[in-house]
Design a protein around this motif. Structure first.
Motif, PDB file in Angstrom:
ATOM      1  N   VAL A 313       0.792  -1.142  -0.072  1.00 56.27           N
ATOM      2  CA  VAL A 313      -0.089  -0.025   0.018  1.00 56.27           C
ATOM      3  C   VAL A 313       0.850   1.270  -0.023  1.00 56.27           C
ATOM      4  N   ILE A 314       0.528   2.149  -0.906  1.00 57.70           N
ATOM      5  CA  ILE A 314       1.488   3.363  -0.993  1.00 57.70           C
ATOM      6  C   ILE A 314       0.464   4.498  -0.278  1.00 57.70           C
ATOM      7  N   LEU A 315       1.132   5.264   0.696  1.00 59.83           N
ATOM      8  CA  LEU A 315       0.401   6.273   1.492  1.00 59.83           C
ATOM      9  C   LEU A 315       0.825   7.482   0.847  1.00 59.83           C
ATOM     10  N   GLY A 316      -0.073   8.105   0.135  1.00 60.02           N
ATOM     11  CA  GLY A 316       0.210   9.474  -0.369  1.00 60.02           C
ATOM     12  C   GLY A 316       0.691   9.487  -1.971  1.00 60.02           C
ATOM     13  N   LEU A 317       0.165  10.284  -2.677  1.00 57.33           N
ATOM     14  CA  LEU A 317       0.359  10.115  -4.068  1.00 57.33           C
ATOM     15  C   LEU A 317       0.790  11.593  -4.536  1.00 57.33           C
ATOM     16  N   ALA A 318       0.593  12.286  -3.876  1.00 54.65           N
ATOM     17  CA  ALA A 318       0.816  14.082  -4.214  1.00 54.65           C
ATOM     18  C   ALA A 318       2.260  14.060  -3.871  1.00 54.65           C
ATOM     19  N   TYR A 319       2.928  15.192  -4.894  1.00 51.50           N
ATOM     20  CA  TYR A 319       4.369  15.392  -4.770  1.00 51.50           C
ATOM     21  C   TYR A 319       4.625  15.837  -3.530  1.00 51.50           C
ATOM     22  N   LYS A 320       4.076  16.616  -2.765  1.00 51.97           N
ATOM     23  CA  LYS A 320       4.101  17.062  -1.596  1.00 51.97           C
ATOM     24  C   LYS A 320       2.959  17.178  -0.505  1.00 51.97           C
ATOM     25  N   GLY A 321       3.283  17.456   0.695  1.00 50.32           N
ATOM     26  CA  GLY A 321       2.329  17.156   1.643  1.00 50.32           C
ATOM     27  C   GLY A 321       1.250  18.348   1.687  1.00 50.32           C
ATOM     28  N   ASN A 322      -0.032  17.678   1.920  1.00 46.98           N
ATOM     29  CA  ASN A 322      -0.927  18.582   2.124  1.00 46.98           C
ATOM     30  C   ASN A 322      -1.577  19.202   0.736  1.00 46.98           C
ATOM     31  N   SER A 323      -1.045  18.675  -0.299  1.00 47.79           N
ATOM     32  CA  SER A 323      -1.369  19.109  -1.710  1.00 47.79           C
ATOM     33  C   SER A 323      -2.157  17.736  -2.400  1.00 47.79           C
ATOM     34  N   ASP A 324      -2.981  18.139  -3.489  1.00 45.73           N
ATOM     35  CA  ASP A 324      -3.684  17.319  -4.286  1.00 45.73           C
ATOM     36  C   ASP A 324      -2.680  17.108  -5.601  1.00 45.73           C
ATOM     37  N   MET A 335       6.035   3.797  -7.452  1.00 48.81           N
ATOM     38  CA  MET A 335       4.951   2.513  -7.934  1.00 48.81           C
ATOM     39  C   MET A 335       5.328   1.809  -9.092  1.00 48.81           C
ATOM     40  N   ASP A 336       5.986   2.638 -10.190  1.00 43.76           N
ATOM     41  CA  ASP A 336       6.599   1.877 -11.425  1.00 43.76           C
ATOM     42  C   ASP A 336       7.607   0.950 -11.005  1.00 43.76           C
ATOM     43  N   ALA A 337       8.592   1.265 -10.003  1.00 48.71           N
ATOM     44  CA  ALA A 337       9.757   0.396  -9.831  1.00 48.71           C
ATOM     45  C   ALA A 337       9.120  -0.905  -9.152  1.00 48.71           C
ATOM     46  N   ILE A 338       8.049  -0.970  -8.563  1.00 55.19           N
ATOM     47  CA  ILE A 338       7.657  -2.271  -7.937  1.00 55.19           C
ATOM     48  C   ILE A 338       6.560  -2.997  -8.713  1.00 55.19           C
ATOM     49  N   ASN A 339       5.915  -2.325  -9.371  1.00 52.04           N
ATOM     50  CA  ASN A 339       4.567  -2.953 -10.023  1.00 52.04           C
ATOM     51  C   ASN A 339       4.581  -4.090 -10.660  1.00 52.04           C
ATOM     52  N   LYS A 343       2.743  -8.569  -6.113  1.00 50.55           N
ATOM     53  CA  LYS A 343       1.612  -9.098  -6.533  1.00 50.55           C
ATOM     54  C   LYS A 343       0.249  -7.861  -6.747  1.00 50.55           C
ATOM     55  N   GLU A 344       0.448  -6.958  -5.791  1.00 46.90           N
ATOM     56  CA  GLU A 344      -0.646  -5.867  -5.851  1.00 46.90           C
ATOM     57  C   GLU A 344       0.032  -4.641  -5.237  1.00 46.90           C
ATOM     58  N   VAL A 345      -0.398  -3.351  -5.912  1.00 47.59           N
ATOM     59  CA  VAL A 345      -0.232  -2.235  -5.471  1.00 47.59           C
ATOM     60  C   VAL A 345      -1.491  -1.311  -5.187  1.00 47.59           C
ATOM     61  N   ARG A 346      -1.625  -1.014  -4.003  1.00 49.74           N
ATOM     62  CA  ARG A 346      -2.793  -0.307  -3.686  1.00 49.74           C
ATOM     63  C   ARG A 346      -2.361   1.247  -3.128  1.00 49.74           C
ATOM     64  N   THR A 347      -3.306   2.067  -3.305  1.00 45.57           N
ATOM     65  CA  THR A 347      -2.918   3.494  -2.795  1.00 45.57           C
ATOM     66  C   THR A 347      -3.996   4.217  -2.181  1.00 45.57           C
ATOM     67  N   TYR A 348      -3.429   5.072  -1.298  1.00 46.16           N
ATOM     68  CA  TYR A 348      -4.387   5.710  -0.523  1.00 46.16           C
ATOM     69  C   TYR A 348      -3.828   7.373  -0.353  1.00 46.16           C
ATOM     70  N   ASP A 349      -4.661   8.197  -0.619  1.00 50.78           N
ATOM     71  CA  ASP A 349      -4.318   9.653  -0.549  1.00 50.78           C
ATOM     72  C   ASP A 349      -5.577  10.414  -0.117  1.00 50.78           C
ATOM     73  N   PRO A 350      -5.623  10.922   0.961  1.00 53.19           N
ATOM     74  CA  PRO A 350      -6.860  11.705   1.219  1.00 53.19           C
ATOM     75  C   PRO A 350      -7.340  12.743   0.291  1.00 53.19           C
ATOM     76  N   PHE A 351      -6.163  13.604  -0.269  1.00 54.74           N
ATOM     77  CA  PHE A 351      -6.371  14.504  -1.195  1.00 54.74           C
ATOM     78  C   PHE A 351      -6.601  14.149  -2.734  1.00 54.74           C
ATOM     79  N   VAL A 352      -6.240  12.946  -2.982  1.00 50.33           N
ATOM     80  CA  VAL A 352      -6.192  12.543  -4.451  1.00 50.33           C
ATOM     81  C   VAL A 352      -7.304  11.578  -4.842  1.00 50.33           C
ATOM     82  N   LYS A 353      -8.308  12.052  -5.671  1.00 45.57           N
ATOM     83  CA  LYS A 353      -9.308  11.165  -6.165  1.00 45.57           C
ATOM     84  C   LYS A 353      -8.863   9.888  -6.910  1.00 45.57           C
TER      85      LYS A 353
END
Ligand code: SAJ
Length: 419
Positions: A313-324, A335-339, A343-353
């Motif tokens: 699970v990757i926490l945070g997709l934005a390039y910097k904190g508190n930004s979308d 993500m590209d390096a491990i994809n 087996k599976e990559v998931r993402t969670y970022d409260p600012f990013v749809k």
């Protein structure tokens, strides 16, 4: 004076609004027709504090109008070019947007027009663009028209404040050019203003972001060394920064955004030779997602879990904190390096749809969490509670979010060689 702003993006639209609300008649030229329609109906296509009310005011007063029709920008007194100058695949500048904007201006302008480039450009570009205009129009640079590089220096999220209060540099192809631009911007700029030539101002803008990039690379190299010496680099940096003349930057999973990864390349590109430091700093910063991958794979080895079975699970997709904003985010490089290997990559970022709805949902049954963005909200997460939902408990911190490694986790922090 009548003003045409070419390119209504993150910089062009706010700049057009500022001039319109300062009383100028402004026409914004933008090739994306949907964007033009939206702006003319009083709605902004970018998210920025205050923009909606300021845009509505500019449109309602009749001072601002957007168009995709080059006929409507004919014979203006001032042209302000705010288009992007990205890199190509091979890391050389792609100046095609700038060149096409300059050609559009050349076809529309009149004798005596002032042309201002706000885009960040490689050194010597403004002089070359003046020559391009001369070739198209036959007008003499500095005599029949004026030309200036006036770099934007605003930070997204604070654009309207910084447009007013930041200091500005006006680099003219002639002193008179710089003088005219300074007088124009004084209509709303309350910060200091400085005049110089266009090559100096191009270099100033690029040096600012290169300074930051090289300093971050140094911090990242310190982090790399900390792993070999078994120390916590953040403790070491805090102590080193107690020296009155030392201010080490923050190491992390990488450097993203639309400026820092690009501008150092623009700075050295036209040079015949350089010492290599600036390019090496870029390579170091670009390699940090891979360093973070090494930390993850080391942790997987300690629990004997083959990567191809791991759910990450990757926490945070934005390039910097508190930004979308996800432009050039190191989270994607990671993500590209491990994809292909996990087996599976998931993402969670409260600012990013488009990421998982909740963090609980994202970590359920997962083996590892990797922190890629320094959102403040991540600092108060209850790792031990989240761990209960996971199949294996690995936590990799790429942004120095976690102070004390949570119980029951295999923890590896970037720069935290102590664990
Ligand atoms: N970062 C680190 N360590 C640090 C500082 C930043 O890893 O110590 C990373 C961030 O996480 C991010 C990247 O660097 O991924 C860039 O973030 P940033 O906050 O340094 O800069 P930007 O790209 O948001 O804005 C910069 C600013 N330039 C400077 O501070 C010199 C801004 O003022 C410019 O207007 C903007 O570039 C631009 O448009 O050029």
């Amino acid at each position: 004076a009548e003003i045409a702003v070419i390119g209504l993006g993150y910089i062009g639209l706010p700049t057009a609004i500022m001039f319109a609300n300062a009383g100028f008649r402004v026409i914004g030229y933008e090739i994306r027709e949907k964007v033009v329609e939206k702006i003319n109906s009083g709605k902004a296509h970018i998210i920025e504090p205050e923009i909606d009310e300021l845009l509505r005011k500019a449109i309602e007063s009749g001072n601002l109008k957007a168009t995709s029709n080059p006929e409507e920008i004919r014979e203006k007194d001032v042209y302000i070019i705010c288009v992007q100058t990205p890199l190509k695949e091979d890391k050389t500048p792609n100046l095609s947007y700038l060149e096409s904007a300059v050609e559009t201006v050349a076809k529309a302008m009149k004798k005596g027009s002032l042309i201002i480039i706000e885009s960040t450009v490689p050194p010597l570009t403004t002089v070359k663009m003046a020559e391009l205009i001369e070739a198209i129009t036959g007008l003499k640079p500095g005599e029949d028209f004026y030309m200036v590089h006036a770099p934007e220096r605003v930070m997204p999220g604070r654009i309207f404040k910084e447009l007013i209060y930041n200091s500005r540099i006006f680099g003219g192809i002639t002193p008179e050019s710089a003088e005219l631009a300074e007088k124009l911007y004084r209509s709303f700029v309350k910060g200091q203003t400085f005049k110089t030539n266009s090559t100096v101002s191009e270099v100033v803008k690029l040096m600012e972001n290169t300074f930051r990039d090289v300093n971050i690379a140094l911090a990242n190299e310190f982090a790399f060394l900390a792993h070999q010496y078994g120390i916590n680099v953040f403790e070491a940096i805090e102590l080193a920064n107690t020296h009155p003349r030392v201010k080490i930057h923050v190491p992390g999973i990488g450097v993203g955004g639309h400026c820092l990864p690009k501008d150092p390349h623009l700075l050295v590109w036209p040079a015949k030779e350089d010492f290599g430091l600036i390019k090496l700093a870029r390579e170091i910063n670009d390699s940090m997602p891979l360093f973070t991958k090494d930390l993850l794979f080391e942790a997987l080895r300690t629990i004997n879990l083959p990567p191809e079975e791991a759910v990450v699970v990757i926490l945070g997709l934005a390039y910097k904190g508190n930004s979308d904003d996800t432009r050039n985010s190191p989270a994607f490089a990671f993500m590209d390096a491990i994809n292909e290997e996990v087996k599976e990559v998931r993402t969670y970022d409260p600012f990013v749809k488009g990421t998982h709805e909740s963090i609980e949902d994202a970590v359920k049954g997962a083996d590892a969490i990797v922190i890629a963005t320094d959102h403040t909200a991540f600092k108060s997460l209850d790792w031990e509670e989240l761990g209960k939902l996971m199949r294996n408990r690995i936590l990799i911190d790429g942004r120095h979010i976690v102070e004390d490694p949570p119980k029951g986790f295999i923890f590896k922090g970037l720069g935290r060689g102590e664990y």
